[in-house]
Design a protein around this motif. Structure first.
Motif, PDB file in Angstrom:
ATOM      1  N   PHE A  18       0.825  -1.207   0.000  1.00  0.00           N
ATOM      2  CA  PHE A  18       0.000   0.000   0.000  1.00  0.00           C
ATOM      3  C   PHE A  18       0.860   1.258   0.000  1.00  0.00           C
ATOM      4  N   SER A  19       0.429   2.245  -0.771  1.00  0.00           N
ATOM      5  CA  SER A  19       1.024   3.582  -0.801  1.00  0.00           C
ATOM      6  C   SER A  19      -0.082   4.594  -0.557  1.00  0.00           C
ATOM      7  N   GLY A  20       0.259   5.723   0.030  1.00  0.00           N
ATOM      8  CA  GLY A  20      -0.753   6.700   0.400  1.00  0.00           C
ATOM      9  C   GLY A  20      -0.620   8.001  -0.362  1.00  0.00           C
ATOM     10  N   PRO A  21      -1.263   9.053   0.127  1.00  0.00           N
ATOM     11  CA  PRO A  21      -1.209  10.376  -0.505  1.00  0.00           C
ATOM     12  C   PRO A  21      -0.010  11.179  -0.012  1.00  0.00           C
ATOM     13  N   GLY A  65      -7.658   3.774   7.585  1.00  0.00           N
ATOM     14  CA  GLY A  65      -7.121   2.592   8.243  1.00  0.00           C
ATOM     15  C   GLY A  65      -6.404   1.639   7.328  1.00  0.00           C
ATOM     16  N   GLU A  66      -6.815   1.601   6.043  1.00  0.00           N
ATOM     17  CA  GLU A  66      -6.167   0.682   5.104  1.00  0.00           C
ATOM     18  C   GLU A  66      -4.731   1.081   4.779  1.00  0.00           C
ATOM     19  N   LEU A  67      -4.366   2.338   5.124  1.00  0.00           N
ATOM     20  CA  LEU A  67      -2.999   2.814   4.875  1.00  0.00           C
ATOM     21  C   LEU A  67      -2.182   2.927   6.162  1.00  0.00           C
ATOM     22  N   GLU A  68      -2.783   2.590   7.295  1.00  0.00           N
ATOM     23  CA  GLU A  68      -2.106   2.757   8.583  1.00  0.00           C
ATOM     24  C   GLU A  68      -0.983   1.743   8.749  1.00  0.00           C
ATOM     25  N   VAL A  69       0.133   2.218   9.219  1.00  0.00           N
ATOM     26  CA  VAL A  69       1.300   1.359   9.458  1.00  0.00           C
ATOM     27  C   VAL A  69       1.133   0.638  10.786  1.00  0.00           C
ATOM     28  N   LYS A  70       1.454  -0.655  10.794  1.00  0.00           N
ATOM     29  CA  LYS A  70       1.344  -1.480  11.992  1.00  0.00           C
ATOM     30  C   LYS A  70       2.722  -2.074  12.328  1.00  0.00           C
ATOM     31  N   ALA A  71       2.905  -2.411  13.594  1.00  0.00           N
ATOM     32  CA  ALA A  71       4.127  -3.120  13.987  1.00  0.00           C
ATOM     33  C   ALA A  71       4.202  -4.426  13.195  1.00  0.00           C
ATOM     34  N   GLY A 102       2.897   8.886  -0.524  1.00  0.00           N
ATOM     35  CA  GLY A 102       3.039   8.417  -1.897  1.00  0.00           C
ATOM     36  C   GLY A 102       4.476   8.176  -2.292  1.00  0.00           C
ATOM     37  N   LYS A 103       5.421   8.512  -1.409  1.00  0.00           N
ATOM     38  CA  LYS A 103       6.840   8.313  -1.719  1.00  0.00           C
ATOM     39  C   LYS A 103       7.398   7.027  -1.126  1.00  0.00           C
ATOM     40  N   MET A 104       6.507   6.163  -0.633  1.00  0.00           N
ATOM     41  CA  MET A 104       6.957   4.916  -0.023  1.00  0.00           C
ATOM     42  C   MET A 104       5.919   3.827  -0.222  1.00  0.00           C
ATOM     43  N   ILE A 105       6.315   2.599   0.026  1.00  0.00           N
ATOM     44  CA  ILE A 105       5.432   1.446  -0.089  1.00  0.00           C
ATOM     45  C   ILE A 105       5.442   0.705   1.238  1.00  0.00           C
TER      46      ILE A 105
END
Length: 429
Positions: A18-21, A65-71, A102-105
């Motif tokens: 996933f990548s975000g805005p 939530g679909e873009l939230e980073v998790k441990a 958007g600059k990371m995956i």
């Protein structure tokens, strides 16, 4: 070698990517449980993951939530300067409500197939990095990128699960040692700030001990324009205690990097860990400092930064040199270190702020009269700095050891199977 390692594409090892805005944001961290933040690319470094490198999102980008980073996630940078693209970090812990930009995956790993921290290490090895580099494009090296599909199509060779467990355990052990050393260095830095403040306001008595505070022993202090200072100290302005040498402008065409002429310190770019490095020379020297002089930045965004001149050299107008006696040097270096922010704030000007000679010369100061107290203060500071430097060397050593060992383990040059065999042999039937 490593015939039991399986070669797969990265996409087969992740549940989702996933990548975000990348919207315009306030340059601050999230401050409440309602706000959401977006990660900066500086959150992903080869030194590890930094959850505090983020900024608060506009409200219309919250609740994603679909873009939230998790441990347990892995983050890979995919856009920016070439040296900052393809950087991999394993998220061992994080605060909630941070999303990828958007600059990371972001990668969520199928942990039943491959352990996330091991996969992050595998992605950092030479072959996957070479694969990404060859698929990174852009009009200029300062702004390149690769597609998500290029990352997911990266070929990865993964060891058997039991071998991954041992590699992960070794990595966590090394990380624990590194984190402990980092924490100690951070503590020493905080102690140093308090120590410098005490030494520069209370000094050291004839017994070699830090003087009691004014609250504890008011009889040891006297009034001054700076407040209470030790009775044995003197008050004045910087001009009363040392000589100031102003740097001068040398046109760029009159300097060189090939060693012709005398060393030339151009500015804070030549400062490294409190000392100077020689990067330029000139055959047309003007203002000269001597080895051991204290250099101070007086132009630009970093006014107040200091370093000790490593050699006799010409200095640019970005710098001034203070000349003190050898016994006093440690005290004055500590003085400038403690007051760097104050000096930077008095800088005037627009895009290129600066501090004038007169502004520096008239800075009010209080300092010892006796040489033996200058020496005692310098010695106390030096002893603390030796401790911090020793821990910094240990951290560098541990980081280098981890990098080398993990690369050996993750490429199969060193196998952990002897450890597995030993563990199995000692396990009761």
């Amino acid at each position: 070698m490593c015939e039991d390692w399986e070669s797969v594409q990265l996409g087969e090892l992740v549940e989702r990517s996933f990548s975000g805005p990348s919207p315009t944001c306030e340059e601050r961290n999230i401050q409440s449980e309602h706000e959401w933040g977006v990660l900066k690319t500086t959150s992903v470094t080869w030194s590890g993951w930094n959850e505090m490198a983020h900024k608060v999102l506009p409200e219309n980008h919250w609740d994603q939530g679909e873009l939230e980073v998790k441990a347990g996630d892995i983050i890979v940078t995919k856009a920016g300067p070439r040296h900052r693209v393809g950087v991999v970090a394993y998220v061992d812990k994080t605060i909630p409500q941070l999303i990828v930009s958007g600059k990371m995956i972001g990668l969520r790993v199928k942990s039943d197939i491959c352990l996330p921290d091991v996969l992050a290490g595998l992605l950092s090895t030479r072959a996957p990095q070479k694969h990404l580099d060859h698929r990174t494009t852009g009009m200029a090296e300062s702004q390149v990128n690769f597609a998500n599909s290029a990352l997911l199509q990266t070929s990865i060779r993964i060891p058997p699960k039991e071998e991954q467990e041992v590699i992960s355990s070794i990595g966590r052990h090394l990380d624990t040692q590194i984190q402990k050393t980092e924490a100690l260095i951070s503590k020493l830095e905080k102690v140093k700030e308090g120590l410098l403040n005490d030494l520069l306001t209370r000094g050291i008595d004839e017994k070699g001990q830090l003087r009691p505070s004014p609250e504890q022993a008011p009889e040891l202090y006297k009034e001054s324009p700076l407040g209470l200072i030790p009775k044995e100290w003197q008050y004045g302005q910087l001009k009363d205690f040392g000589q100031l040498i102003s740097g001068q402008h040398i046109p760029g065409e009159l300097s060189n990097r090939d060693g012709r002429g005398v060393p030339y310190f151009t500015g804070p770019a030549d400062f490294y860990s409190g000392e100077t490095v020689i990067s330029s020379y000139t055959e047309f020297p003007q203002a000269m400092c001597s080895m051991g002089d204290l250099l101070v930045t007086v132009k630009g965004s970093g006014c107040g930064k200091t370093a000790i001149a490593s050699t006799d050299a010409c200095i640019s107008r970005q710098l001034m040199a203070f000349v003190f006696t050898e016994a006093e040097k440690g005290f004055w270096r500590a003085f400038f270190s403690l007051h760097e922010n104050m000096i930077n704030k008095i800088a005037e000007g627009g895009a290129i702020p600066g501090i004038s000679r007169q502004q520096l010369l008239h800075i009010p100061v209080a300092c010892p009269k006796a040489e033996h107290e200058f020496i005692a203060i310098s010695k106390t500071i030096a002893e603390h700095e030796r401790r911090r430097s020793s821990e910094a060397r240990q951290l560098k050593k541990l980081t280098k050891q981890k990098s080398g060992l993990m690369d050996d383990l993750l490429t199969g040059r060193v196998r952990v199977t002897p450890l597995l065999d030993q563990a199995q042999a000692t396990t009761p039937a």
